[in-house]
Design an enzyme around this catalytic site. Structure first.
Site: not given
Ligand code: FPP
Length: 226
Positions: A13, A30, A125
């Site tokens: 955020d 972004h 991962l």
């Protein structure tokens, strides 16, 4: 004994505020956020203990943003995932998604599918992007699947029919000073340790991540016991 961190979840955020403070368009925030996604993902891939990293990239509520920003986020996502394929292979990262992908464009869905397939045997991962994701929506869709399969309603069956095979998150981090869950992984967060930082996502560093993880390791987790 310190806590084991197998599943890390992050609400990324503060991209918009980061950009605004610099007099830039929100889209620049972004773009800068994508770099943090890369840094954090590669850090997690190097950590032998972390198996899953779930990132909240686009919520079911994010469609309310101006059309231009939504379009830009879609464009950025498609580009990021396409360009990332090589790094996923290099770092042994399996790519997965959660959320309802049906409203996305054919092009984005094709890229998501191709990347899932390309990386499916990677074991270092699993990076899960939550896309058009809402936890309530996920739980409702899971219950529907349980019924369709003719199974009993139970914690185990609902957990099994979530968008990814059920794993509890051990630690949730939210950046930018907000202290809310915003409909993210509600089922999987039941016993998760929470960490909040004021840092905006584009400024979130590997050093800060390491310090949050060290703090998590020293906490006492009780899971309802004493
Ligand atoms: C929150 O910032 C961030 C988002 C809504 C989307 C997260 C997207 C990225 C990190 C970039 C794209 C992601 C990938 C995986 C390529 P905000 O816009 O809510 O910031 P604000 O609260 O300051 O307005």
């Amino acid at each position: 004994m310190s806590n084991t961190l197998q599943h890390l979840a992050i609400i990324m955020d503060g991209n918009g505020r980061w950009a605004k403070e610099r007099g830039l368009r929100r889209t620049k925030g972004h773009e800068a956020g994508v770099e943090t996604v890369r840094r954090v993902t590669e850090y997690c891939a190097e950590d032998p203990e972390i198996e899953t990293l779930t990132l909240y990239a686009f919520s079911t509520e994010n469609w309310k943003r101006p059309r231009m920003e939504v379009d830009y986020l879609m464009h950025l996502l498609e580009k990021y995932i396409r360009l990332e394929q090589e790094r996923y292979m290099e770092h042994g990262i399996r790519f997965e998604t959660i959320g309802d992908l049906s409203p996305f464009s054919d092009k984005l869905r094709r890229t998501l599918k191709a990347t899932r397939e390309l990386t499916r045997n990677n074991r270092q991962l699993t990076q899960i992007l939550a896309l058009n994701y809402g936890a309530r929506d996920e739980i409702v869709r899971s219950v529907r699947r349980v019924l369709e399969a003719g199974e009993e309603i139970s914690e185990a069956s609902i957990g099994r029919h979530l968008d990814t095979p059920y794993t509890d998150a051990d630690l949730l981090i939210r950046t930018s000073g907000e202290q809310r869950l915003s409909n993210f992984l509600l089922w999987q967060l039941s016993y998760t340790e929470l960490a909040f930082t004021d840092t905006y996502w584009p400024d979130f560093s590997v050093e800060e991540l390491r310090s949050i993880i060290d703090d998590f390791k020293a906490r006492q987790r009780k899971f309802g016991g004493i």
